[in-house]
Design an enzyme around this catalytic site. Structure first.
Site, PDB file in Angstrom:
ATOM      1  CB  SER A 110      -9.052  -0.286   3.723  1.00 15.17           C
ATOM      2  OG  SER A 110      -9.469  -1.511   3.187  1.00 15.17           O
TER       3      SER A 110
ATOM      4  NE  ARG B 208      -4.279  -1.095  -0.092  1.00 16.44           N
ATOM      5  CZ  ARG B 208      -4.532  -2.344  -0.508  1.00 16.44           C
ATOM      6  NH1 ARG B 208      -3.561  -3.066  -1.030  1.00 16.44           N
ATOM      7  NH2 ARG B 208      -5.745  -2.841  -0.438  1.00 16.44           N
TER       8      ARG B 208
ATOM      9  CD  GLU C  49      -5.571   2.613   1.581  1.00 13.03           C
ATOM     10  OE1 GLU C  49      -5.067   2.321   0.503  1.00 13.03           O
ATOM     11  OE2 GLU C  49      -6.756   2.986   1.682  1.00 13.03           O
TER      12      GLU C  49
HETATM   13  N1  EPU Z   1     -12.259  -8.784   9.334  1.00 20.76           N
HETATM   14  C1  EPU Z   1     -12.971  -8.582  10.472  1.00 20.76           C
HETATM   15  N2  EPU Z   1     -14.009  -7.712  10.465  1.00 20.76           N
HETATM   16  C2  EPU Z   1     -14.357  -7.025   9.365  1.00 20.76           C
HETATM   17  C3  EPU Z   1     -13.614  -7.210   8.189  1.00 20.76           C
HETATM   18  C4  EPU Z   1     -12.564  -8.082   8.191  1.00 20.76           C
HETATM   19  O1  EPU Z   1     -12.702  -9.192  11.491  1.00 20.76           O
HETATM   20  O2  EPU Z   1     -15.304  -6.230   9.440  1.00 20.76           O
HETATM   21  C5  EPU Z   1     -11.120  -9.721   9.343  1.00 20.76           C
HETATM   22  C6  EPU Z   1     -11.500 -11.124   9.027  1.00 20.76           C
HETATM   23  O3  EPU Z   1     -10.684 -11.966   9.802  1.00 20.76           O
HETATM   24  C7  EPU Z   1     -11.104 -11.253   7.557  1.00 20.76           C
HETATM   25  C8  EPU Z   1      -9.878 -10.387   7.489  1.00 20.76           C
HETATM   26  O4  EPU Z   1     -10.174  -9.318   8.394  1.00 20.76           O
HETATM   27  O5  EPU Z   1     -10.840 -12.559   7.213  1.00 20.76           O
HETATM   28  C9  EPU Z   1      -9.563  -9.843   6.114  1.00 20.76           C
HETATM   29  O6  EPU Z   1     -10.666  -9.085   5.629  1.00 20.76           O
HETATM   30  P1  EPU Z   1     -10.819  -8.709   4.082  1.00 20.76           P
HETATM   31  O7  EPU Z   1     -10.654  -9.919   3.229  1.00 20.76           O
HETATM   32  O8  EPU Z   1     -12.057  -7.916   3.917  1.00 20.76           O
HETATM   33  O9  EPU Z   1      -9.562  -7.840   3.791  1.00 20.76           O
HETATM   34  P2  EPU Z   1      -8.910  -6.575   4.516  1.00 20.76           P
HETATM   35  O10 EPU Z   1      -7.568  -6.984   4.980  1.00 20.76           O
HETATM   36  O11 EPU Z   1      -9.833  -6.000   5.557  1.00 20.76           O
HETATM   37  C10 EPU Z   1      -7.749  -5.756   2.367  1.00 20.76           C
HETATM   38  C11 EPU Z   1      -7.571  -4.473   1.625  1.00 20.76           C
HETATM   39  C12 EPU Z   1      -8.794  -4.163   0.790  1.00 20.76           C
HETATM   40  C13 EPU Z   1      -9.043  -5.301  -0.164  1.00 20.76           C
HETATM   41  C14 EPU Z   1      -9.227  -6.582   0.652  1.00 20.76           C
HETATM   42  C15 EPU Z   1      -9.408  -7.811  -0.220  1.00 20.76           C
HETATM   43  C16 EPU Z   1      -6.056  -3.132   2.988  1.00 20.76           C
HETATM   44  C17 EPU Z   1      -5.923  -1.953   3.883  1.00 20.76           C
HETATM   45  N3  EPU Z   1      -7.294  -3.382   2.562  1.00 20.76           N
HETATM   46  O12 EPU Z   1      -8.788  -5.564   3.304  1.00 20.76           O
HETATM   47  O13 EPU Z   1      -8.513  -3.002   0.033  1.00 20.76           O
HETATM   48  O14 EPU Z   1     -10.176  -5.078  -0.975  1.00 20.76           O
HETATM   49  O15 EPU Z   1      -8.055  -6.807   1.458  1.00 20.76           O
HETATM   50  O16 EPU Z   1      -8.197  -8.179  -0.752  1.00 20.76           O
HETATM   51  O17 EPU Z   1      -5.070  -3.791   2.653  1.00 20.76           O
HETATM   52  C18 EPU Z   1      -8.658  -0.614   0.187  1.00 20.76           C
HETATM   53  O18 EPU Z   1      -7.440  -0.590   0.266  1.00 20.76           O
HETATM   54  O19 EPU Z   1      -9.350   0.434   0.197  1.00 20.76           O
HETATM   55  C19 EPU Z   1      -9.344  -1.888   0.098  1.00 20.76           C
HETATM   56  C20 EPU Z   1     -10.672  -1.998   0.086  1.00 20.76           C
END
Ligand code: EPU
Length: 348
Positions: free
Chosen positions: A241, A164, A341
Site C-alpha cells: 500500500s 500503521r 505509507e
Molecule cells: N478498494 C477499492 N479499490 C481497490 C482496492 C480496494 O475500492 O483497488 C476498496 C474496497 O472497498 C475494499 C477496501 O478498499 O473493500 C479495502 O481493500 P483491501 O481489503 O484490499 O484493504 P486496504 O485497506 O486497501 C489494507 C492494508 C494492506 C492489507 C489489507 C488487508 C493499509 C494501508 N493497507 O489495505 O496492507 O494487506 O488492508 O488487510 O492499511 C500494506 O500496508 O502495504 C498492505 C498491503
C-alpha cells in the site's frame, strides 16, 4: 565485517528503485551493529537501516552514507501451557516466521501470511492485515538505542503502537534487533475479524477456522491483489500500500460525502475514538485514477489501486510524481489528504 562501497540498493527493494549506498555493511550479529555505527560516526555519515526493502522508497541519488542491512537470525519457541513465547531475530524473513508458527499450531500471526520483509521491520509501522496487527501479539521489542549505545527491551506500551505507526517510525534512535510475540497454542486461528476473509472462506465473521486454512486463503487473497512479491507478477513490483487509509472525524466524513454523487456508498470502517477509517484505494479510484493508470514507467497496479508499481525501468522521481498527482487529485476532488505509507529516503 565486510564493507561494500557504492553498493546497489535498487535490487534490495521490492520496487527495484533507487541509487546506490556510499557504503553498506551486513549485520549478522549485534557486534556488527556497534562496529557499523562506530564507522559511520567516525566519518560523520548518516545511517540507514534496511530490512527486506518492501516498504522502502529510495530516491534516485541513493543513500549518501552508510547502509546497514539487517541479517540477525534465529527463531526460538518456548511453550508455557496454553501459550508460547516466540522470539525472532530482526533479520528473519517475516513469512518464514509466520509459516513456522502456523506449523507449530500457534495462533496470532496467521492473518499476516504472505507479507514481504523481515521481522525487525514489523513493529515499525505496526504491520497489519486481514484483522490482525503485530501489536496484538508483541510482548517486547529488543532494540539498540543509538543515543546510549545500549541494548534495551521496550514494552508494547513504550513502542507506542497505533494504526500503521509506532515510536520507531520516523525516528533514527532505535535499531530493532529482536521481536518477541506471545501466541496461543491452538489448531484454530483467532476469530476472524475481516469480513472479506470470512466471506471468502464461507463462514461468518467471528468464526474460528484452522490456521492452515487461514494462511492459505490470506496468501490467495493477497496474490489476487498483487500483494505477494513474485517475479512472475509485474503488479507485485511495489511497496505494498502506498498510502495509509485516512482516519477522519464525523465532520470530515460528512464533507467528503457531500462531494459524492447521490446514491454512491463509500466504504467506511469504525476506528478508535469514534473516528472513521476510509479506504484509500476506493478514494483513489473515485478521484479518477483507475487501476493500471500510468505516468512514464510508474503506474497504479492493475490489481489494487493503493499500490504503485515500477513497470520496469522507472525512476523514483517518476513514482513520486505519480504519488503526488494522486494526492493532489484526491485532495482536489474529495477533500481528503493521503499520507504515504512507505519510508521515503535518500537524495535526488
Ligand atoms: N478498494 C477499492 N479499490 C481497490 C482496492 C480496494 O475500492 O483497488 C476498496 C474496497 O472497498 C475494499 C477496501 O478498499 O473493500 C479495502 O481493500 P483491501 O481489503 O484490499 O484493504 P486496504 O485497506 O486497501 C489494507 C492494508 C494492506 C492489507 C489489507 C488487508 C493499509 C494501508 N493497507 O489495505 O496492507 O494487506 O488492508 O488487510 O492499511 C500494506 O500496508 O502495504 C498492505 C498491503
Amino acid at each position: 565485517m565486510k564493507v561494500t562501497l557504492d553498493a546497489p540498493l535498487a535490487a534490495r527493494t521490492t520496487l527495484g528503485l533507487g541509487g546506490p549506498a556510499r557504503r553498506l555493511v551486513r549485520a549478522e550479529i549485534v557486534a556488527h551493529l556497534h562496529d557499523a555505527l562506530a564507522l559511520a560516526a567516525a566519518a560523520s555519515e548518516r545511517v540507514l537501516v534496511i530490512g527486506g526493502g518492501s516498504n522502502l522508497v529510495i530516491r534516485d541519488g541513493g543513500w549518501d552514507g552508510l547502509v546497514i542491512e539487517m541479517a540477525l537470525p534465529g527463531v526460538h519457541i518456548v511453550r508455557e501451557g496454553s501459550h508460547a513465547i516466540v522470539t525472532a531475530g530482526a533479520g528473519v524473513v517475516w513469512d518464514d516466521l509466520v509459516a513456522e508458527t502456523v506449523a507449530a499450531r500457534l495462533a496470532g500471526l496467521e492473518c499476516l501470511s504472505g507479507i514481504p520483509g523481515l521481522v525487525g521491520a514489523t513493529p515499525m509501522q505496526n504491520v497489519g492485515a486481514y484483522g490482525q496487527e503485530v501489536a496484538d501479539t508483541i510482548t517486547h521489542v529488543r532494540v539498540l538505542d543509538r543515543q546510549t549505545g545500549r541494548l534495551e527491551t521496550l514494552s508494547p506500551e513504550a513502542c507506542g503502537f497505533a494504526y500503521r505507526t509506532s515510536v520507531f517510525k520516523g525516528s533514527e534512535r532505535w535499531i530493532v534487533v529482536e521481536v518477541q510475540f506471545r501466541l496461543a497454542v491452538s489448531e484454530l486461528g483467532q476469530p476472524l475479524r475481516y469480513p472479506e476473509l470470512a466471506r471468502s472462506l464461507g463462514v461468518a465473521d467471528g468464526a474460528r477456522v484452522p490456521l492452515r486454512v487461514i494462511r492459505d486463503r490470506v496468501i490467495e487473497l493477497r496474490r489476487g491483489k498483487g500483494m505477494v512479491v513474485d517475479p512472475q507478477d509485474p503488479a507485485s513490483c511495489s511497496a505494498g500500500s502506498f498510502f495509509t487509509n485516512p482516519i477522519v472525524d464525523a465532520a470530515t466524513l460528512a464533507a467528503v460525502e457531500a462531494r459524492l454523487p447521490a446514491g454512491i456508498a463509500m466504504p467506511r470502517f469504525p476506528a478508535a475514538g469514534g473516528m472513521i477509517k476510509l479506504s484509500a484505494g476506493w478514494l483513489i479510484e473515485r478521484a479518477g485514477f483507475t487501476k493500471g493508470y500510468g505516468r512514464g514507467r510508474a503506474g497504479i497496479s492493475t490489481k489494487h489501486a493503493l499500490a504503485l508499481v515500477n513497470r520496469g525501468g522507472a525512476t523514483t522521481r517518476e513514482l513520486l510524481e505519480l504519488a503526488n498527482e494522486i494526492q493532489n487529485g484526491v485532495r482536489d476532488r474529495l477533500g481528503v489528504e493521503l499520507v504515504p505509507e512507505p519510508v521515503i529516503v535518500g537524495v535526488d
